[in-house]
Scaffold this motif. Structure first.
Motif, PDB file in Angstrom:
ATOM      1  N   GLU A  81      55.537  47.080  30.853  1.00 48.61           N
ATOM      2  CA  GLU A  81      54.176  47.012  30.308  1.00 48.61           C
ATOM      3  C   GLU A  81      53.476  45.699  30.663  1.00 48.61           C
ATOM      4  OE1 GLU A  81      54.047  47.312  26.105  1.00 48.61           O
ATOM      5  OE2 GLU A  81      55.350  45.579  25.733  1.00 48.61           O
ATOM      6  N   THR A  82      54.200  44.722  31.223  1.00 44.11           N
ATOM      7  CA  THR A  82      53.529  43.519  31.726  1.00 44.11           C
ATOM      8  C   THR A  82      53.004  43.735  33.141  1.00 44.11           C
ATOM      9  OG1 THR A  82      55.528  42.508  32.683  1.00 44.11           O
ATOM     10  CG2 THR A  82      55.109  42.115  30.336  1.00 44.11           C
ATOM     11  N   PHE A  83      53.378  44.854  33.749  1.00 45.52           N
ATOM     12  CA  PHE A  83      52.966  45.166  35.114  1.00 45.52           C
ATOM     13  C   PHE A  83      52.056  46.383  35.185  1.00 45.52           C
ATOM     14  CE2 PHE A  83      53.411  46.214  39.576  1.00 45.52           C
ATOM     15  CZ  PHE A  83      53.652  45.007  40.215  1.00 45.52           C
ATOM     16  N   PHE A  84      52.204  47.302  34.217  1.00 50.46           N
ATOM     17  CA  PHE A  84      51.425  48.542  34.188  1.00 50.46           C
ATOM     18  C   PHE A  84      50.806  48.755  32.809  1.00 50.46           C
ATOM     19  CE2 PHE A  84      55.047  49.563  37.073  1.00 50.46           C
ATOM     20  CZ  PHE A  84      54.352  49.817  38.241  1.00 50.46           C
ATOM     21  N   GLU A  85      49.728  49.529  32.805  1.00 52.25           N
ATOM     22  CA  GLU A  85      49.220  50.078  31.549  1.00 52.25           C
ATOM     23  C   GLU A  85      48.921  51.559  31.773  1.00 52.25           C
ATOM     24  OE1 GLU A  85      45.761  47.968  30.327  1.00 52.25           O
ATOM     25  OE2 GLU A  85      44.450  48.823  31.878  1.00 52.25           O
ATOM     26  N   LEU A  86      49.307  52.365  30.790  1.00 58.34           N
ATOM     27  CA  LEU A  86      49.109  53.804  30.886  1.00 58.34           C
ATOM     28  C   LEU A  86      47.634  54.151  30.714  1.00 58.34           C
ATOM     29  CD1 LEU A  86      50.456  56.673  30.963  1.00 58.34           C
ATOM     30  CD2 LEU A  86      50.496  56.549  28.458  1.00 58.34           C
ATOM     31  N   ILE A  87      47.118  55.006  31.604  1.00 58.95           N
ATOM     32  CA  ILE A  87      45.741  55.486  31.473  1.00 58.95           C
ATOM     33  C   ILE A  87      45.716  56.551  30.378  1.00 58.95           C
ATOM     34  CG2 ILE A  87      43.812  56.586  32.638  1.00 58.95           C
ATOM     35  CD1 ILE A  87      44.487  53.820  33.722  1.00 58.95           C
ATOM     36  N   PRO A  88      45.005  56.335  29.277  1.00 57.12           N
ATOM     37  CA  PRO A  88      44.987  57.318  28.187  1.00 57.12           C
ATOM     38  C   PRO A  88      44.514  58.687  28.660  1.00 57.12           C
ATOM     39  CG  PRO A  88      43.992  55.246  27.490  1.00 57.12           C
ATOM     40  CD  PRO A  88      44.180  55.146  28.971  1.00 57.12           C
ATOM     41  N   ASP A 101      53.873  58.569  24.705  1.00 58.80           N
ATOM     42  CA  ASP A 101      54.207  57.222  25.142  1.00 58.80           C
ATOM     43  C   ASP A 101      55.014  56.525  24.057  1.00 58.80           C
ATOM     44  OD1 ASP A 101      54.069  55.146  27.068  1.00 58.80           O
ATOM     45  OD2 ASP A 101      52.513  54.152  25.898  1.00 58.80           O
ATOM     46  N   LEU A 102      56.112  55.881  24.465  1.00 59.97           N
ATOM     47  CA  LEU A 102      57.010  55.236  23.515  1.00 59.97           C
ATOM     48  C   LEU A 102      57.066  53.746  23.768  1.00 59.97           C
ATOM     49  CD1 LEU A 102      60.035  57.725  23.796  1.00 59.97           C
ATOM     50  CD2 LEU A 102      58.186  57.786  22.109  1.00 59.97           C
ATOM     51  N   TYR A 111      57.320  56.852  29.003  1.00 68.43           N
ATOM     52  CA  TYR A 111      56.589  58.082  28.713  1.00 68.43           C
ATOM     53  C   TYR A 111      57.611  59.207  28.632  1.00 68.43           C
ATOM     54  CZ  TYR A 111      52.905  61.481  28.330  1.00 68.43           C
ATOM     55  OH  TYR A 111      52.080  62.465  27.838  1.00 68.43           O
ATOM     56  N   TYR A 112      57.701  59.816  27.452  1.00 67.60           N
ATOM     57  CA  TYR A 112      58.725  60.824  27.156  1.00 67.60           C
ATOM     58  C   TYR A 112      58.193  62.216  27.475  1.00 67.60           C
ATOM     59  CZ  TYR A 112      61.931  63.610  24.214  1.00 67.60           C
ATOM     60  OH  TYR A 112      62.839  64.526  23.747  1.00 67.60           O
ATOM     61  N   GLN A 134      49.367  58.624  34.968  1.00 68.43           N
ATOM     62  CA  GLN A 134      48.703  57.614  35.786  1.00 68.43           C
ATOM     63  C   GLN A 134      48.865  56.245  35.130  1.00 68.43           C
ATOM     64  OE1 GLN A 134      44.659  59.249  36.358  1.00 68.43           O
ATOM     65  NE2 GLN A 134      45.235  59.606  38.493  1.00 68.43           N
ATOM     66  N   LEU A 135      49.196  55.263  35.957  1.00 66.79           N
ATOM     67  CA  LEU A 135      49.370  53.891  35.496  1.00 66.79           C
ATOM     68  C   LEU A 135      48.430  52.979  36.267  1.00 66.79           C
ATOM     69  CD1 LEU A 135      53.290  53.665  35.445  1.00 66.79           C
ATOM     70  CD2 LEU A 135      51.787  54.106  33.498  1.00 66.79           C
ATOM     71  N   ARG A 136      47.811  52.038  35.554  1.00 64.83           N
ATOM     72  CA  ARG A 136      47.001  51.010  36.215  1.00 64.83           C
ATOM     73  C   ARG A 136      47.878  49.784  36.449  1.00 64.83           C
ATOM     74  NH1 ARG A 136      43.023  50.894  33.106  1.00 64.83           N
ATOM     75  NH2 ARG A 136      41.414  51.841  34.426  1.00 64.83           N
ATOM     76  N   VAL A 137      47.850  49.274  37.660  1.00 59.06           N
ATOM     77  CA  VAL A 137      48.624  48.076  37.982  1.00 59.06           C
ATOM     78  C   VAL A 137      47.885  46.862  37.433  1.00 59.06           C
ATOM     79  CG1 VAL A 137      49.580  46.669  39.833  1.00 59.06           C
ATOM     80  CG2 VAL A 137      49.534  49.161  40.067  1.00 59.06           C
TER      81      VAL A 137
END
Length: 292
Positions: A81-88, A101-102, A111-112, A134-137
């Motif tokens: 999570e310091t490298f990616f954030e999940l796109i809601p 998301d866990l 992500y389960y 999808q993940l944002r870098v």
């Protein structure tokens, strides 16, 4: 009489044949699987900060290229999570697959994805896309791994799981990886920037009141010790300090328990012993020379 004997022999022979065939069918009916993670269709993907990548989870049957009854499966797609954030709202899941998301106990999230048949199992293709996210870098440098955790395919009776393998996917922003040191109650230890594939320089031993330092570990549960002589950096990472109760001993020169300050003292004693031995040897030799 001959007909009865022939019938008996046929029954024995058929019985001997049917048992192995039946057993072989049971073995063939037990499938094996591969959980495949891909980033934009690849196992390794170069990206830049701010870019959005698509992570795909595919389930492949590896023992045969045939549909099979699926009873239950799960996988946790773990990411930093310091490298990616999940796109809601970005998750796209297969029919009857649920996801959420866990949070984790360290810098990782997951992500389960889960599937549970409400009947006697549903037919799945030999290769099935379970879902995508999808993940944002957000990392500005280094490498991040995306891995599977707790992946399994349940058997029909639910008492076990089928054989499964997993892979990992990587997102590369640069080869300059950040190594963080979590001292867990000890004094702060500076981060290091280490090239991908290189070894970490052992940091100065941290201190913690009432505790002895017991090494660095790659996981917060302290189950995977880091070997500074052998292990190399594969991604941005955090090493966690382990401690035992008791006062910290002086810095050690080696794992034998000899303190650093004791090494020169022992060397001095060794030199003195050698000098004394030489003096005694000379004293023993002089009388013989005088007599000659």
């Amino acid at each position: 009489m001959k007909q009865k004997v022939a019938a008996a022999l046929l029954a024995v022979l058929c019985g001997g044949c049917l048992l192995p065939v039946h057993a072989q069918e049971e073995v063939q009916q037990s499938p094996s699987f591969d959980f495949v993670l891909l980033v934009d269709g690849e196992e390794s993907w170069e990206a830049s900060c701010g870019e959005i990548v698509t992570v795909t989870l595919r389930l492949d049957r590896t023992d045969a290229d045939q549909p099979y009854p699926m009873y239950a499966m799960q996988d946790e797609i773990q990411y930093d999570e310091t490298f990616f954030e999940l796109i809601p709202g970005s998750a796209v899941l297969a029919d009857q697959v649920t996801g959420r998301d866990l949070g984790g106990t360290d810098e990782h999230r997951a992500y389960y994805m889960n599937y549970l048949s409400m009947g006697g199992g549903d037919q799945w293709a030999a290769s099935t896309i379970v879902g995508t996210i999808q993940l944002r870098v957000i990392g500005t440098s280094g490498v991040a791994r995306i891995t599977s955790r707790n992946a399994l395919v349940s058997r029909k009776d639910g008492t076990g799981s089928e054989p499964c393998t997993v892979n990992e996917a990587k997102v590369i922003v640069s080869t300059d990886c950040t190594v963080r040191f979590e001292s867990r109650g000890g004094n702060a230890v500076p981060d290091q920037t280490v090239q991908y594939g290189d070894k970490i320089l052992p940091p100065e031993t941290p201190s913690r009141e009432g505790h002895r330092f017991a090494g660095w570990y790659r996981d917060i549960d302290l189950t995977e010790p880091w070997d500074f002589e052998q292990d190399v950096v594969q991604n941005n990472m955090t090493l966690y300090a382990a401690w035992t109760e008791g006062e910290q001993l002086p810095d050690m020169a080696s794992d034998t328990g000899v303190a650093v300050w004791l090494v020169p003292a022992l060397a001095g004693i060794a030199v003195a012993v050698v000098i004394v031995a030489l003096c005694r040897k000379q004293a023993a030799e002089h009388p013989r020379k005088h007599k000659q």
